[in-house]
Design a protein around this motif. Structure first.
Motif, mmCIF file in Angstrom:
data_model
loop_
_atom_site.group_PDB
_atom_site.id
_atom_site.type_symbol
_atom_site.label_atom_id
_atom_site.label_comp_id
_atom_site.label_asym_id
_atom_site.label_seq_id
_atom_site.Cartn_x
_atom_site.Cartn_y
_atom_site.Cartn_z
ATOM 1 N N THR A 197 -57.724 39.452 -10.714
ATOM 2 C CA THR A 197 -57.165 38.537 -11.721
ATOM 3 C C THR A 197 -58.022 38.603 -12.985
ATOM 4 O O THR A 197 -57.504 38.568 -14.106
ATOM 5 N N LYS B 267 -61.559 39.099 -8.674
ATOM 6 C CA LYS B 267 -61.843 40.338 -9.427
ATOM 7 C C LYS B 267 -60.587 40.875 -10.116
ATOM 8 O O LYS B 267 -60.596 41.143 -11.304
ATOM 9 N N ASP C 203 -61.396 26.660 -14.536
ATOM 10 C CA ASP C 203 -60.314 25.670 -14.706
ATOM 11 C C ASP C 203 -60.306 24.690 -13.537
ATOM 12 O O ASP C 203 -59.821 23.568 -13.640
ATOM 13 N N SER D 197 -59.979 33.046 -15.240
ATOM 14 C CA SER D 197 -59.080 34.200 -15.344
ATOM 15 C C SER D 197 -57.634 33.747 -15.458
ATOM 16 O O SER D 197 -56.766 34.526 -15.840
HETATM 17 N N1 LIG Z 1 -57.554 28.589 -10.384
HETATM 18 C C1 LIG Z 1 -57.910 29.856 -10.515
HETATM 19 N N2 LIG Z 1 -57.563 30.741 -9.569
HETATM 20 C C2 LIG Z 1 -57.951 32.024 -9.720
HETATM 21 C C3 LIG Z 1 -58.701 32.459 -10.835
HETATM 22 N N3 LIG Z 1 -58.942 33.781 -10.692
HETATM 23 C C4 LIG Z 1 -58.353 34.155 -9.547
HETATM 24 N N4 LIG Z 1 -57.760 33.110 -8.950
HETATM 25 C C5 LIG Z 1 -57.045 33.102 -7.684
HETATM 26 O O1 LIG Z 1 -57.933 33.520 -6.666
HETATM 27 C C6 LIG Z 1 -57.244 34.283 -5.674
HETATM 28 C C7 LIG Z 1 -57.937 35.622 -5.468
HETATM 29 O O2 LIG Z 1 -57.815 36.364 -6.662
HETATM 30 P P1 LIG Z 1 -57.877 37.947 -6.679
HETATM 31 O O3 LIG Z 1 -57.856 38.369 -8.096
HETATM 32 O O4 LIG Z 1 -56.874 38.521 -5.752
HETATM 33 O O5 LIG Z 1 -59.321 38.141 -6.057
HETATM 34 P P2 LIG Z 1 -60.042 39.488 -5.630
HETATM 35 O O6 LIG Z 1 -61.494 39.221 -5.748
HETATM 36 O O7 LIG Z 1 -59.510 40.642 -6.394
HETATM 37 O O8 LIG Z 1 -59.569 39.531 -4.150
HETATM 38 P P3 LIG Z 1 -59.830 40.713 -3.088
HETATM 39 O O9 LIG Z 1 -59.217 41.949 -3.677
HETATM 40 O O10 LIG Z 1 -59.173 40.210 -1.849
HETATM 41 O O11 LIG Z 1 -61.285 40.752 -2.987
HETATM 42 C C8 LIG Z 1 -55.821 34.428 -6.180
HETATM 43 O O12 LIG Z 1 -55.027 33.451 -5.550
HETATM 44 C C9 LIG Z 1 -55.914 34.122 -7.666
HETATM 45 O O13 LIG Z 1 -54.747 33.577 -8.190
HETATM 46 C C10 LIG Z 1 -59.047 31.483 -11.836
HETATM 47 O O14 LIG Z 1 -59.714 31.745 -12.824
HETATM 48 N N5 LIG Z 1 -58.628 30.202 -11.606
#
Ligand SMILES: Nc1nc2c(ncn2[C@@H]2O[C@H](COP(=O)(O)OP(=O)(O)OP(=O)(O)O)[C@@H](O)[C@H]2O)c(=O)[nH]1
Length: 376
Positions: free
Chosen positions: A37, A35, A197, A259
């Motif tokens: 990211t 989310k 990706d 993202s």
């Molecule tokens: N390869 C890849 N990794 C991603 C992508 N988007 C997010 N990530 C990875 O996924 C992990 C979680 O991303 P966050 O953005 O922290 O996810 P979140 O949903 O906000 O996480 P919480 O706040 O814990 O719920 C991180 O290590 C990011 O780098 C993407 O499009 N591709």
């Protein structure tokens, strides 16, 4: 077989209704789906598309240690999450929920700040807490969603971790969760298959377009048959569920996004523009109907209480005619409204002061108006 509306090809909206109002994007998703990211990615996309119209971003996750974007309003400036856990003797999830509840009590101020900026921004983005149920199943999540959706065209972006959704059972549970949110909020809904990706989301589009594809994936997946080769209970359940979900898929738009690389972000915004039209066409009339109904029931309830009060007063006066002169309302004696202090900070409005108002502490009588230094 019906074909779901999935990849959105429609051009950006040309609607003139509410033209000045920004679209609010509520990002929801399981922990780690990406989310934050994703919010960062759409933030940088919007910054580069039109540097004069950056989005207005709200971070509603009180427990996040680092956000990869600059939020205009950050719940952490208002509520001290570790302090909430300590004071209310709560664990991590209870702490997040209580912090969100405390923040929601000030949400009218948030809306005021957003409305003040409405003419300058095209998009308002909400990043929600990592634990999805804290936002989707709490009263404060519902209050925030309803409040925003009543004042701005609003769309839910449901972020899915595509590489972790390739197993049919995981895919199905994710879709059921999305379905429950769609029916709860009734808002335009976009499935955002993130991390393309790493894993293409084509399998998901295929499963959504044709339930037989999903059923054959299910049949070939390990663990869906018992030792005698018969389909397990789970297998049969999922086979039936996919027929039900076929109807649900028709109400959705789905886009694949990375993202990290930015791939698919343009498709996402095309889906948002199409959702804006959907909001105006379907959600607004429903909202208007619900508002009228609420006003009518409220008026009936008020009239009823007023009639009963007047009846009681007539009886009292008949019994005690002298009492009338001693019962005068003195506005001087009215308690002051303690809600006049400002608690919500718009970081983009005033330079970030390095201090924040902590409602958890400010609520304690002796600490009123104390500003606490923000923890490092
Ligand atoms: N390869 C890849 N990794 C991603 C992508 N988007 C997010 N990530 C990875 O996924 C992990 C979680 O991303 P966050 O953005 O922290 O996810 P979140 O949903 O906000 O996480 P919480 O706040 O814990 O719920 C991180 O290590 C990011 O780098 C993407 O499009 N591709």
């Amino acid at each position: 077989m019906s074909s779901p509306h999935m990849v959105v090809d429609s051009p950006p909206s040309t609607s003139t209704v509410d033209k000045k109002k920004p679209v609010c994007i509520i990002t929801i998703g399981m922990a780690g789906a990406g989310k934050s990211t994703f919010v960062q990615r759409i933030n940088s996309y919007l910054h580069s598309s039109d540097p004069n119209k950056p989005p207005y971003i709200l971070n509603l996750d009180p427990a996040v240690a680092f956000v990869p974007y600059e939020a205009n309003i950050d719940i952490r400036d208002t509520v001290n999450y570790p302090e909430v856990m300590k004071q209310y003797n709560l664990g991590p999830n209870g702490g997040i929920l209580t912090a969100l509840n405390l923040f929601t009590t000030k949400f009218d101020q948030v809306l005021e700040l957003v409305e003040k900026r409405a003419e300058d921004v095209d998009y308002v983005i909400l990043d929600t807490p990592g634990q999805i149920e804290i936002f989707t199943w709490s009263a404060s999540g519902a209050i925030i969603t309803d409040a925003v959706a009543s004042s701005l065209p609003t769309v839910v972006a449901y972020i899915i971790d595509t590489p972790r959704t390739t197993a049919p059972a995981t895919f199905m549970s994710n879709m059921l969760y999305a379905c429950s949110i769609l029916y709860k909020t009734k808002l335009p809904f976009i499935l955002v298959f993130n991390k393309t990706d790493v894993q293409s989301h084509q399998f998901a589009l295929d499963w959504m377009a044709d339930f037989e594809e999903f059923q054959s994936a299910l049949a070939s997946h390990e663990g869906t048959r018992d030792s005698e080769g018969e389909p397990t209970y789970m297998n049969s359940l999922m086979n039936s569920m996919c027929l039900v979900l076929d109807e649900f898929y028709k109400n959705l738009k789905a886009v694949g996004v990375s993202s990290v690389t930015g791939d698919g972000v343009k498709d996402f915004f095309e889906a948002v523009d199409a959702s804006r039209e959907e909001y105006e066409r379907e959600y607004l009339p429903e909202l208007e109907k619900a508002r009228k109904h609420r006003e009518k029931t409220l008026k009936e309830a008020k009239d009823d209480s007023m009639n009963r009060l007047l009846n009681d007063l007539t009886i009292d006066r008949a019994k005690n005619p002298q009492g009338l002169s001693s019962e005068q309302w003195d506005p001087e004696l009215e308690e002051e409204d303690d809600d006049t202090e400002i608690n919500i900070i718009d970081r983009s409005e005033e330079p970030y002061p390095g201090e924040y108002v902590d409602v958890t502490r400010a609520r304690r009588h002796e600490d009123e108006n104390i500003r606490w230094p923000r923890p490092a």
